[in-house]
Design an enzyme around this catalytic site. Structure first.
Site, PDB file in Angstrom:
ATOM      1  N   GLU A   1     -10.326  40.084  67.046  1.00  0.00           N
ATOM      2  CA  GLU A   1     -11.515  39.806  66.243  1.00  0.00           C
ATOM      3  C   GLU A   1     -12.807  39.767  67.062  1.00  0.00           C
ATOM      4  OE1 GLU A   1     -10.715  36.259  63.967  1.00  0.00           O
ATOM      5  OE2 GLU A   1      -9.097  37.185  62.847  1.00  0.00           O
TER       6      GLU A   1
ATOM      7  N   GLU B   1      -2.726  39.495  60.940  1.00  0.00           N
ATOM      8  CA  GLU B   1      -2.826  38.097  60.476  1.00  0.00           C
ATOM      9  C   GLU B   1      -3.078  38.122  58.983  1.00  0.00           C
ATOM     10  OE1 GLU B   1      -5.800  35.622  62.341  1.00  0.00           O
ATOM     11  OE2 GLU B   1      -5.221  36.300  64.348  1.00  0.00           O
TER      12      GLU B   1
HETATM   13  O1  IFM Z   1      -6.993  30.656  63.197  1.00  0.00           O
HETATM   14  C1  IFM Z   1      -7.690  31.851  63.097  1.00  0.00           C
HETATM   15  C2  IFM Z   1      -7.225  32.825  64.163  1.00  0.00           C
HETATM   16  O2  IFM Z   1      -7.355  32.307  65.427  1.00  0.00           O
HETATM   17  C3  IFM Z   1      -8.033  34.107  64.084  1.00  0.00           C
HETATM   18  N1  IFM Z   1      -8.060  34.622  62.756  1.00  0.00           N
HETATM   19  C4  IFM Z   1      -8.377  33.732  61.678  1.00  0.00           C
HETATM   20  C5  IFM Z   1      -7.503  32.494  61.754  1.00  0.00           C
HETATM   21  C6  IFM Z   1      -7.828  31.530  60.592  1.00  0.00           C
HETATM   22  O3  IFM Z   1      -9.156  31.147  60.647  1.00  0.00           O
END
Ligand code: IFM
Length: 473
Positions: free
Chosen positions: A187, A367
């Site tokens: 990210e 994710e």
């Molecule tokens: O916890 C975070 C993760 O570290 C990165 N992506 C989003 C998740 C939820 O906010």
């Protein structure tokens, strides 16, 4: 671990989710299922065995920046509970485990000397996964830059690009024979914008120009790291993970449509265009004006170094309005505990759009998950909202596959409740509940649902395998 299925509640949930996912849903052969975590959010042991401080260790010390005033010193104590956690991961029948390495644990100052004890921890993690038949998916940078590098300008300083390439090469030399996948950054938008424009995340800087310079250096270091790791002989698939969402205009007014285009430019095209087309979007360079990053000859070609896969982290959609008047609740959908709208069809929409615009390589949902305020009752956590969330998003991935998107896998965020950055420990994303007083792990109903879902997927896979062998003659 307490893995007894919570009887009627779990089966109700399964029945309701069966509406969403046909139990015989056909995911492509080789589609990988997993769970994900990151080092700072679970490891703890912040000062143990020679680990150096990271920017998140330093940021947590600032008053008022973390909702509950907490830090990552202990977190889920995963560093000391590795064996139990490996067994926990294996109990769900996943194909892959996505984790990150803490740069300052293996190279405390971000350059120079390596820390053998830190490296040995990741040896144990990787070998422990392999012994259990789980593929290790390693992410090199999930936000916890060594603080020593921050003191030298951090990601804003072009020198950090070269420090990252050295780190990536060192990791490829040490672990390249065993990890199944290597991600450079998690990210970059978050590191750039939340870390350097709004300053709500580490290192807490507030300047658009800094943020854009950081994003440039992140993408450049990604491309150079791929080249550097390949030069070391590393042959595992390599890629990057982006957080992406569809951006919808609140109304059809020209002003809202323009704002949506701008927001999409800042979140999606600012990363996808350099990575896949080798240039920054012209409208965004114009919009950023003097804040646009300084670049050098060859940077754009290096940023577009060919990748084996793209990881997408998807949680919600975003709504753009010219006067920023739109509130998430106006969508009429349920919100998660983060205040994020639950919008699964946005995932299919996003994947189709990206494939249309960029012709995607193998793509993972690296994710996907939701925070809810779930608490154990008699040793169980009935998180039916999370089951619904996961099932509806897996259905959305399935839909994208049917429409031709080359999906390679799906990972739940997260294996366990953990340190949710500026929200501290107040937001729980895990499919395993953590009692932070005792460190007791309790699989929630969603974990048991996921386990059962994967069992059915595997049975289907096995049933199909001989058929496809037969078909091949
Ligand atoms: O916890 C975070 C993760 O570290 C990165 N992506 C989003 C998740 C939820 O906010």
């Amino acid at each position: 671990m307490n893995a007894s299925p919570p009887s009627h509640l779990l089966s109700d949930a399964l029945t309701s989710c069966a509406r969403l996912i046909d139990p015989l849903s056909d995911f492509p052969p080789g589609f990988q299922w997993g769970v994900a975590t990151s080092a700072f959010q679970i490891e703890g042991a912040a000062q143990q065995d020679g680990k150096g401080p990271s920017i998140w260790d330093a940021f947590c010390e600032k008053p008022g920046v973390i909702a509950d005033g907490s830090n990552g010193n202990v977190a889920c104590n995963h560093y000391l509970r590795l064996e139990d956690d490996l067994n926990l991961i294996a109990s769900f029948g996943v194909d892959i485990y996505r984790f990150s390495t803490a740069w300052s644990r293996v190279q405390p100052k971000g350059h120079g000397a390596w820390n053998e004890k830190g490296l040995a921890f990741y040896d144990r993690l990787i070998d422990g996964l392999l012994q259990r038949g789980i593929k290790p998916y390693l992410t090199l940078n999930h936000w916890d830059l060594p603080q020593a590098l921050q003191e030298n300008g951090g990601w804003e300083n072009r020198d950090t690009v070269h420090r990252f390439v050295d780190y990536a090469q060192g990791m490829a030399r040490r672990f390249g024979d065993r990890v199944a996948s290597m991600t450079t950054h998690n990210e970059p938008w978050v590191i750039s914008i939340l870390g350097h424009e709004t300053g709500v995340f580490a290192p807490g800087i507030k300047s658009l120009a800094s943020a854009l310079q950081v994003s440039h250096h992140l993408l450049l270091s990604h491309g150079l790291a791929l080249q550097g790791m390949r030069a070391e002989g590393a042959r595992m698939p390599m890629g990057i993970v982006l957080n992406l969402s569809p951006i919808h205009a609140a109304t059809n007014s020209q002003a809202d449509l323009d704002k949506a285009r701008l927001d999409d430019g800042k979140l999606v095209r600012w990363y996808m265009d350099p990575l896949f087309k080798g240039n920054y979007p012209v409208d965004m360079l114009e919009a950023f004006g003097a804040a646009a990053p300084q670049t050098q000859a060859g940077d754009m070609a290096n940023m577009a170094t060919s990748m084996d896969f793209l990881g997408i982290n998807y949680y919600t959609r975003s709504i753009a309005s010219a006067d920023d008047s739109w509130g998430v609740a106006q969508g009429g959908r349920r919100l998660t505990d983060m205040g994020w709208e639950i919008y699964p069809e946005g995932l299919t929409e996003l994947l189709l759009r990206l494939h249309h615009d960029y012709s995607l390589p193998a793509t993972y949902i690296s994710e996907n998950g939701a925070a809810f305020d779930d608490q154990p009752v008699d040793g169980q956590v009935h998180d039916l909202d999370r089951i619904d969330y996961l099932a509806s998003h897996i259905t959305a991935v399935h839909e994208a596959i049917q429409q031709g998107v080359p999906m390679a896998g799906y990972m739940v965020w997260s294996l366990m409740d953990n340190f949710e950055w500026a929200s501290g420990y107040e937001k729980r994303f895990g499919i395993v509940h953590i009692d932070y007083d005792t460190q007791k792990r309790t699989p929630k109903d969603s974990a048991l649902w996921y386990r059962d879902f994967l069992t059915r997927q595997k049975a289907l896979r096995q049933k199909k395998a001989p058929l496809s062998a037969e078909a091949r003659g």
